[in-house]
Design an enzyme around this catalytic site. Structure first.
Site: not given
Length: 262
Positions: A105-106
């Site tokens: 994820d970011y």
């Protein structure tokens, strides 16, 4: 010689076999000027003109395997429509077109593999290989033995029950607890959702290990090339001598400054 299109795309370093199938079914592939969407379709990479999004597909020259310490604040994609920085921005000096093996994820940091070997990536991500991935997770507050047991035994998510995991407490205080969670599945945001399922709020998430590989010798934003032994060891489960890992670390002199989103 004719081969399945998804195998040709994977061998050319376009994407993993699974991602190549999505590229084909979405109508982005043409063979000799004709759009092909059937997964069983075949072509001859030596004779046929194959394109993806209008770009010619060429035979791959050399295979590259990279271990990156992904910092938080980078997208695990090759481009982002919102203009956010992507992980390949960190690969200064890598001339081959590589793509991530799976995703982080970011806001998740840690060990990320990138390659242009679609067959290798597909094997790593296939559930039957059960390559273990260890995450270090900081959650708010104290964690009970009951919550640890639930995570270890498997929890019910909206896409089904998770497989048993290896879970232990690394350290704890009144405000935060660090957990080690090792899984071999690769569902979307799985570790975060597992923690949420047992009422734990994730503050920080880091992938610390992928199979027999760890982040030893790397800082956020740095990467190194994998050795042949490491590449094969990920599929066989064989351990790699730590001295060999250290000797192959490629330092990035200056960590790239993240681009401004938008």
């Amino acid at each position: 010689m004719q081969e399945r299109l998804q195998k040709i795309l994977a061998s050319a370093g376009i994407a993993s076999r699974r991602a190549a199938e999505q590229i084909i079914t979405s109508g982005r592939v043409k063979v000799n000027g004709e759009v092909v969407t059937e997964l069983g379709s075949k072509a001859d990479p030596d004779k046929d003109a194959i394109t993806v999004d209008g770009n010619p597909v060429h035979k791959q020259r050399s295979k590259v395997y990279i271990l990156l310490f992904k910092p938080s604040g980078y997208m695990t994609t090759l481009k982002d429509p919102e203009g956010r920085p992507v992980v390949t921005d960190l690969l200064k000096g890598v001339t081959e077109r590589v793509y991530p093996v799976g995703r982080l994820d970011y806001n998740t940091e840690g060990l990320l593999l990138l390659t242009n070997d679609g067959e290798w990536a597909n094997r790593l991500m296939h559930p039957r290989h059960e390559v273990e991935k260890e995450y270090h997770v900081r959650v708010r507050g104290m964690v009970t033995s009951g919550q640890v047991a639930m995570l270890a035994n498997g929890v019910e998510l909206d896409d089904g029950m998770t497989a048993p995991a290896k879970v232990s407490i690394i350290k704890a205080s009144d405000n935060n607890t660090w957990l080690s969670i090792a899984i071999h599945e690769g569902r979307y945001r799985q570790v975060r959702r597992m923690c949420e399922a047992v009422s734990l709020s994730v503050v920080r998430l880091k992938r610390a290990r992928y199979g027999n590989l760890d982040l030893n010798g790397l800082n956020p934003g740095q990467y190194r090339l994998l050795t042949d032994i490491e590449v094969q060891g990920l599929l066989t489960g064989e351990n790699v001598p730590r001295a060999e890992k250290r000797s192959n670390v490629k330092k990035i002199i200056k960590k790239p400054t993240p681009k401004t989103a938008g």
